[in-house]
Design a protein around this motif. Structure first.
Motif, mmCIF file in Angstrom:
data_model
loop_
_atom_site.group_PDB
_atom_site.id
_atom_site.type_symbol
_atom_site.label_atom_id
_atom_site.label_comp_id
_atom_site.label_asym_id
_atom_site.label_seq_id
_atom_site.Cartn_x
_atom_site.Cartn_y
_atom_site.Cartn_z
ATOM 1 N N GLU A 223 0.830 -1.635 0.144
ATOM 2 C CA GLU A 223 0.123 -0.218 0.041
ATOM 3 C C GLU A 223 0.848 1.202 -0.003
ATOM 4 O O GLU A 223 1.434 1.348 0.730
ATOM 5 N N GLY A 224 0.312 2.182 -1.037
ATOM 6 C CA GLY A 224 1.656 3.334 -1.072
ATOM 7 C C GLY A 224 2.592 3.377 -1.305
ATOM 8 O O GLY A 224 3.388 4.593 -1.893
ATOM 9 N N GLU A 225 3.437 2.064 -2.438
ATOM 10 C CA GLU A 225 4.511 1.874 -2.417
ATOM 11 C C GLU A 225 4.450 1.169 -4.488
ATOM 12 O O GLU A 225 2.615 0.880 -4.757
ATOM 13 N N PRO A 226 5.425 2.373 -5.038
ATOM 14 C CA PRO A 226 5.172 1.390 -6.745
ATOM 15 C C PRO A 226 5.169 0.517 -7.097
ATOM 16 O O PRO A 226 5.480 -0.118 -6.157
ATOM 17 N N ILE A 227 4.137 0.232 -8.052
ATOM 18 C CA ILE A 227 4.464 -1.133 -7.916
ATOM 19 C C ILE A 227 5.523 -1.913 -9.239
ATOM 20 O O ILE A 227 5.739 -1.192 -10.952
ATOM 21 N N PRO A 228 6.663 -2.170 -9.523
ATOM 22 C CA PRO A 228 7.709 -2.342 -10.225
ATOM 23 C C PRO A 228 6.857 -3.715 -11.114
ATOM 24 O O PRO A 228 6.462 -4.075 -10.851
ATOM 25 N N ILE A 229 7.210 -2.797 -12.399
ATOM 26 C CA ILE A 229 7.020 -3.953 -12.734
ATOM 27 C C ILE A 229 8.330 -4.015 -14.723
ATOM 28 O O ILE A 229 8.799 -3.069 -14.536
ATOM 29 N N VAL A 230 8.193 -4.946 -15.249
ATOM 30 C CA VAL A 230 9.592 -5.400 -16.333
ATOM 31 C C VAL A 230 8.618 -5.518 -17.587
ATOM 32 O O VAL A 230 7.894 -6.304 -17.661
ATOM 33 N N LEU A 231 8.778 -4.735 -18.460
ATOM 34 C CA LEU A 231 8.390 -4.885 -20.087
ATOM 35 C C LEU A 231 9.687 -6.169 -20.385
ATOM 36 O O LEU A 231 10.562 -5.311 -20.752
ATOM 37 N N ASN A 232 9.773 -7.104 -20.254
ATOM 38 C CA ASN A 232 10.985 -7.995 -21.194
ATOM 39 C C ASN A 232 9.587 -9.040 -21.943
ATOM 40 O O ASN A 232 9.849 -9.634 -22.720
ATOM 41 N N GLU A 233 10.596 -7.518 -23.454
ATOM 42 C CA GLU A 233 9.641 -8.489 -25.094
ATOM 43 C C GLU A 233 11.037 -9.049 -25.538
ATOM 44 O O GLU A 233 10.912 -9.262 -26.536
ATOM 45 N N HIS A 234 12.527 -9.141 -25.217
ATOM 46 C CA HIS A 234 13.145 -9.521 -26.092
ATOM 47 C C HIS A 234 13.193 -10.229 -26.084
ATOM 48 O O HIS A 234 13.282 -11.566 -26.236
ATOM 49 N N GLU A 235 13.737 -10.789 -27.930
ATOM 50 C CA GLU A 235 13.264 -12.089 -28.397
ATOM 51 C C GLU A 235 14.464 -12.341 -29.363
ATOM 52 O O GLU A 235 14.543 -11.414 -30.567
ATOM 53 N N SER A 236 15.102 -13.562 -30.155
ATOM 54 C CA SER A 236 15.847 -13.315 -30.750
ATOM 55 C C SER A 236 15.678 -12.849 -32.480
ATOM 56 O O SER A 236 16.238 -13.316 -33.541
ATOM 57 N N TRP A 237 14.243 -13.711 -32.495
ATOM 58 C CA TRP A 237 14.165 -13.835 -33.821
ATOM 59 C C TRP A 237 13.190 -13.164 -34.804
ATOM 60 O O TRP A 237 12.084 -12.745 -33.972
ATOM 61 N N ASP A 238 12.680 -12.825 -35.733
ATOM 62 C CA ASP A 238 11.673 -12.224 -36.531
ATOM 63 C C ASP A 238 11.526 -12.631 -37.697
ATOM 64 O O ASP A 238 12.733 -13.989 -38.850
ATOM 65 N N LEU A 239 10.679 -12.344 -38.105
ATOM 66 C CA LEU A 239 9.971 -12.720 -39.925
ATOM 67 C C LEU A 239 11.543 -12.272 -40.669
ATOM 68 O O LEU A 239 11.703 -11.067 -40.580
ATOM 69 N N HIS A 240 11.187 -12.689 -42.039
ATOM 70 C CA HIS A 240 12.170 -11.910 -42.342
ATOM 71 C C HIS A 240 12.067 -10.910 -42.810
ATOM 72 O O HIS A 240 10.715 -10.638 -43.563
ATOM 73 N N GLY A 241 12.611 -9.743 -42.987
ATOM 74 C CA GLY A 241 12.649 -8.091 -44.172
ATOM 75 C C GLY A 241 11.798 -7.298 -42.193
ATOM 76 O O GLY A 241 11.359 -6.511 -42.872
ATOM 77 N N VAL A 242 11.186 -8.291 -41.867
ATOM 78 C CA VAL A 242 10.306 -7.573 -40.524
ATOM 79 C C VAL A 242 10.690 -7.341 -39.047
ATOM 80 O O VAL A 242 11.675 -8.398 -38.842
ATOM 81 N N ARG A 243 10.001 -6.414 -38.355
ATOM 82 C CA ARG A 243 10.368 -6.869 -36.611
ATOM 83 C C ARG A 243 8.968 -6.060 -36.198
ATOM 84 O O ARG A 243 8.206 -5.300 -36.554
ATOM 85 N N ARG A 244 8.721 -7.040 -35.554
ATOM 86 C CA ARG A 244 7.641 -6.204 -34.443
ATOM 87 C C ARG A 244 7.734 -5.636 -33.796
ATOM 88 O O ARG A 244 9.009 -4.763 -33.018
ATOM 89 N N VAL A 245 7.076 -4.258 -33.364
ATOM 90 C CA VAL A 245 6.712 -3.085 -32.104
ATOM 91 C C VAL A 245 6.160 -3.002 -31.377
ATOM 92 O O VAL A 245 4.627 -3.632 -32.049
ATOM 93 N N TRP A 246 5.362 -2.543 -30.799
ATOM 94 C CA TRP A 246 4.624 -2.481 -29.737
ATOM 95 C C TRP A 246 4.374 -0.943 -28.585
ATOM 96 O O TRP A 246 5.773 -0.014 -29.294
#
Length: 493
Positions: A223-246
């Motif tokens: 209560e009263g303290e910030p909630i820590p979060i991790v946005l861990n979206e690192h992955e090694s592979w993409d489709l050919h010629g593209v990449r995902r963004v969010w």
């Protein structure tokens, strides 16, 4: 099974290279040392003084013995057994190729070679895809037919649907995303040629990348303290010629109130919207949610916009991030998703990490923590204490301790130690040193006290529980470099 067979050509190449190396070493042989002789005439030179500056010439033929080709002190002897072993390694892959090819034909069924696939009608070829996803021939043939203009949108959409079903099944089985093996070229060709429909492209991209990014947060908050979060979206592979963004566009509670994200450094200034965006090639992004939630259970909803963009684009968001969706370049695919996380808010005085004390779960039955070396060295601020730890095994539950050094007269707070196995990997974090103003000259050993510390564990979001029993390492020798003359380390002459 088919994925394993993809490694067979690489194994054959590796064995062949090893065979070449073994044969080369065998032909060169090993040195056999003997009495010195003249390389030109073979005269025995045992009476010559080779350790002097003036060696001279061969008494028999007059060859100058001071040069590299003057005298011989032995010869290279070939190693027939090693040569034979190398030959076997060279021949073995080609012999093994015959039964391997036969077995592949049996497991893939009839008509799966390149010639047979090329002869198939498109409906039959599409029908075979669920059983030949990891075979190169169907995808190469589909790519060829796409380039030739002989496939319709319905044909390409059917192939995309088969791939989407495969990707979804792999994810449901807990398997990680794989590089786009044989089908990568076909996907890129079908998208770039504008044959595939947009719904089929969207479904394929969601199936390959997953409908939502990965979000990590603890299920308890104070209560009263910030909630820590991790946005861990690192992955090694993409489709050919593209990449995902969010990008995260909204964070709300179950009662509809909005939460703002801030940095995890105690400052309450909201992060700019662009900071909550990224790609799959970045590392973890850390943030904290400022809230006024009352004790009890709550549900947080994170709204994402996700997209797939060309690989060669330049982002224009803050610090080179993709930024909010309106800043993105034209997308190959785009969709919206939500991630719901339940969290229980506890009063301010309650810990967020549970202590496990059940003897049956004692992690130190198979793991250990020891001190390899403890030393004191001079510091501009006094005396610096250093502990070099030695870890064995990977304890689970994780060990998270406050480290105390007990001398004859005082108890020194050295810092923290967190060590063990997490669901997504391992953790090994500890204080590297601690400075005290003075240390009595008679202190030559310390007792190292390891006290369970939930606060130390709270710094690591993936930790939900730790081992709850203390550990004591008595009589650890303390090397005193702070009171002895300076030590000089010299290399051996």
């Amino acid at each position: 099974m088919r994925s394993a067979f993809m490694l067979i050509p690489m194994a054959f190449i590796a064995i062949t290279i090893l065979g070449i190396v073994v044969v080369t070493l065998g032909v060169r042989g090993r040195p056999i040392f003997a009495s010195p002789r003249c390389r030109t005439c073979g005269y025995d030179l045992r009476n010559m003084q080779f350790m002097t500056d003036e060696i001279g010439a061969c008494p028999e033929c007059g060859t100058d013995l001071s040069g590299a080709t003057g005298a011989s002190f032995g010869r290279w002897q070939r190693r027939p057994r090693q040569i034979m072993l190398g030959v076997v390694l060279l021949v073995l892959p080609w012999i093994a190729m015959i039964p391997t090819s036969y077995f592949l034909r049996r497991t893939q069924g009839p008509g799966t070679g390149p010639t047979a696939v090329a002869a198939q009608a498109t409906p039959a070829l599409l029908a075979s895809l669920p059983m030949s996803t990891n075979s190169p021939w169907p995808w190469q043939e589909l790519e060829r037919r796409t380039n030739a203009g002989s496939l319709t949108t319905a044909h390409v959409d059917a192939a995309f649907a088969s791939l989407s079903a495969h990707f979804n099944a792999e994810r449901a089985a807990g398997k990680p995303r794989q590089p786009p093996h044989w089908y990568g070229g076909f996907i890129a060709t079908a998208i770039n040629s504008k044959i595939a429909s947009q719904p089929a492209i969207d479904a394929l991209c969601q199936a390959y990348y997953g409908p939502t990014p990965v979000l990590t947060m603890r299920n308890l908050a104070r209560e009263g303290e910030p909630i820590p979060i991790v946005l861990n979206e690192h992955e090694s592979w993409d489709l050919h010629g593209v990449r995902r963004v969010w990008a995260i566009t909204d964070i709300t509670t179950g009662i509809g109130s909005k939460l703002s994200a801030q940095q995890r450094n105690g400052r309450k200034e909201p992060l700019p919207p662009d900071a909550l965006s990224g790609t799959g090639r970045e590392g973890n992004s850390h943030a904290a949610l400022h809230h006024a939630l009352s004790p009890g259970e709550h549900e947080l909803t994170f709204t994402y916009v996700l997209g797939v963009v060309p690989d060669n684009v330049t982002f224009v968001g803050l610090d080179g991030k993709p930024g909010t969706p309106e800043k993105w370049p034209p997308s190959v695919a785009r969709w919206t998703a939500t991630v719901k996380q339940k969290i229980t808010v506890v009063p301010k005085d309650q810990p967020l990490v549970a202590l496990v004390t059940d003897p049956a779960k004692d992690p130190f039955k198979t793991s250990a923590i020891a001190v390899e070396q403890a030393l004191a060295r001079p510091s501009s601020r006094g005396v610096e204490l250093v502990i070099k730890w030695k870890f064995t095994g990977d304890p689970s539950p994780v060990a998270a301790y406050r480290v105390w050094l007990q001398t004859k007269s005082e108890k020194i707070d050295y810092g923290t130690l967190v060590f063990g196995k997490l669901p997504a990997g391992s953790i090994n974090s500890y204080s590297s040193a601690h400075v005290v103003k003075t240390l009595p000259d008679d202190v030559t050993s310390v007792d190292v006290l390891l006290i369970p510390d939930p606060k130390a564990a709270e710094q690591h979001i993936g930790l939900q529980e730790i081992w709850g029993h203390p550990l004591e390492l008595k009589g650890v020798t303390l090397d005193r470099f702070d009171r002895s003359p300076a030590t000089t380390y010299q290399s051996n002459p």
